[in-house]
Design an enzyme around this catalytic site. Structure first.
Site: not given
Ligand code: NAP
Length: 494
Positions: A169, A267, A301, A474
């Site tokens: 995102n 995060e 988020c 961060e």
């Molecule tokens: P995600 O599915 O958790 O993926 C995030 C990262 O983790 C990607 O690089 C993904 O790679 C990797 N990943 C996936 N499965 C993994 C595994 N088994 N082991 C290690 N790494 C793995 O999250 P997203 O859908 O990209 O992002 C949305 C989420 O991020 C939302 O819940 C949002 O709230 C959160 N977010 C939080 C913040 C904050 O600062 N708190 C900021 C932005 C977003 P692949 O794409 O290759 O699967």
């Protein structure tokens, strides 16, 4: 599967510097297709058009990236602080100079409106600038000695190799926010970008190469996360993990990191309450509510999920918010609408499910409520009123353009409802009463409290959540903590 991956995508992206587009991963100062010959496809969420293929590295390639980062660590960490600072500064300038191209790459692969993409490039670059300055600050603290004839110092030392894992995102800013802090601290980096949006990260790597970082200081490893991140989690040489993404994956990494006791920054997800008291400036609250809900098409988020409005102004707020929402434009990000497409079919289905569930439980749809257009990944900006507490949307992160509103009757009740969530990233508060602002800010169990405004983030502030929204911070000087160890040295001079 392909063994003929071109170093750059073939389709025209209309960039002024086409060299920013890379299909290979960046390891040890080289662009590599990886040893397995596998690739994955990246598509435009607007229309599903294939944008290009990217190298899918193997677990062995991923270990090679750690070898390179480990080998570079002694050199990078022993540079003078001003030398590390100068390289970060150069990186910052290159990112700023490439803003239009970087924003275009982001909009094409992520879908966000182009002006939001430009904003993200500025935001991401601001961390590189900030940490270029922090890199120069002293990292030694003298402490009044508690022992006779001894002097005491605390040194902050870089932990070693840091692994950074970023979401789709904010595909550019989440990488620079982590990498600039790690590199400023003296760590070397292996990074894994989301497989939905790898081109933004690879463009940032291209600029790092041009900025002159030594080979191995900054590596970007593309491919299946379970294949390339897993070796980092078990590798004792990787001393810190900084992850931004879903709470589920964050918990998995937390458990895996325990095996080698890594430093952690997590995060994770959010479920922000947006509280409007009847003494608030209502027009302003509505303006801010639109920003808090619909920025990044709701895929943020920090996105407000639960709107609690005090009963005397409830109907008026609902009507004004729905009216403002009806005027939002929807379309492809390059046309710069208010709302772009969602990232994937799963995200679209989640909006439909949460809206259906809320309506079934008695919520009213004030505007929107379904898909926009017959195909594609667009969802109408939606406002639901009278959403009951047991609706899914009141408990689960929505990550899309759906706002759920409910009335409340008093301060204690609303603060209790706002805190009644496993998440604790950000809370929004609208009131003009200074004592209430103080009481509520104290009571809200969130890492960030935004009072009478929505945009509160920036490089100098500590970004992060409480409870299951994460660990660590961060940005700000605190952003260096996970990448440094404190060493205590006691010198006897008797
Ligand atoms: P995600 O599915 O958790 O993926 C995030 C990262 O983790 C990607 O690089 C993904 O790679 C990797 N990943 C996936 N499965 C993994 C595994 N088994 N082991 C290690 N790494 C793995 O999250 P997203 O859908 O990209 O992002 C949305 C989420 O991020 C939302 O819940 C949002 O709230 C959160 N977010 C939080 C913040 C904050 O600062 N708190 C900021 C932005 C977003 P692949 O794409 O290759 O699967």
């Amino acid at each position: 599967m392909s063994d003929t991956l071109a170093e750059r995508p073939k389709v025209p992206w209309d960039l002024s510097r086409p060299t920013l587009l890379r299909s290979f991963a960046y390891v040890n100062g080289r662009w590599t297709a990886g040893s397995g010959g596998e690739t994955f496809a990246v598509t435009n969420p607007v229309d599903g058009v294939h944008l290009g293929d990217v190298a899918s590295l193997t677990a062995a390639d991923s270990v090679n990236a750690v070898d390179a980062a480990e080998a570079c660590f002694a050199r990078w960490s022993s540079l003078l602080p001003q030398q590390r600072s100068a390289m970060l500064r150069r990186w910052f300038e290159l990112i700023r100079e490439s803003k239009e191209d970087l924003a275009r790459i982001m909009t094409l692969e992520q879908g966000k409106p182009i002006s939001e993409a430009r904003g993200e490039i500025d935001y991401g670059a601001s961390f590189v600038e900030f940490f270029a300055e922090e890199a120069r600050r002293p990292n030694i603290e003298s402490v009044t000695s508690h022992l006779p004839d001894a002097e005491v110092e605390l040194w902050r030392e870089p932990v070693g190799v840091a692994a950074l894992i970023t979401p789709w995102n904010f595909p550019s800013a989440m990488l620079t926010r982590k990498a600039a802090a790690a590199l400023a601290a003296g760590c070397t980096v292996v990074a894994h970008p989301s497989s939905e949006t790898p081109f933004s990260a690879l463009a940032i790597a291209e600029l790092a190469e041009r900025a002159g970082f030594p080979a191995g200081a900054f590596n970007v490893v593309t491919g299946s996360a379970s294949r390339v991140v897993e070796p980092w989690m078990s590798d004792p040489r990787v001393r810190a993990i900084s992850f931004t993404g879903s709470t589920g994956i964050g918990k998995l990494l937390y458990a895996q990191a325990a095996q080698t006791v890594k430093r952690l920054v997590l995060e994770l997800g959010g479920h922000a309450p947006f509280i409007v008291f009847s003494d608030a400036d209502l027009d302003r609250a509505v303006d801010e509510a639109v920003k808090a809900k619909f920025a990044t098409s709701g895929q943020d988020c920090l996105g407000a999920n639960r709107f609690f409005v005090e009963r005397p102004v409830y109907e008026k707020f609902c009507a004004l918010f729905a009216e403002r929402t009806e005027h939002l434009t929807i379309g492809p990000g390059l046309d710069d609408p208010d709302i772009g497409p969602l990232m994937n079919g799963k995200a679209l289905a989640k909006q439909e499910e949460q809206v259906g569930d809320a309506v079934e439980r008695g919520a009213r749809v004030l505007t929107g409520g379904g898909r926009h257009g017959d195909d594609g990944l667009f969802f109408k900006p939606t406002v639901l009123a009278d959403v009951p507490t047991d609706a899914r949307i009141m408990r689960e992160e929505t990550f899309g353009p759906v706002a759920a509103i409910a009335p409340f009757d008093n301060e204690d009740e609303v603060l209790q409802r706002a805190n009644d969530t496993e998440y604790g990233l950000v809370a929004y508060l609208h009131t003009q009463d200074p004592r209430r602002i103080y009481r509520a800010s104290r009571t809200l169990q969130f890492g960030m409290v935004a009072v009478n405004r929505t945009k509160v983030t920036g490089a100098p502030i500590p970004f992060g959540g409480m409870k299951q929204s994460g660990l660590g911070r961060e940005g700000s000087r605190l952003g260096l903590e996970a990448f440094t160890d404190v060493k205590y040295v006691c010198r006897d001079w008797s």
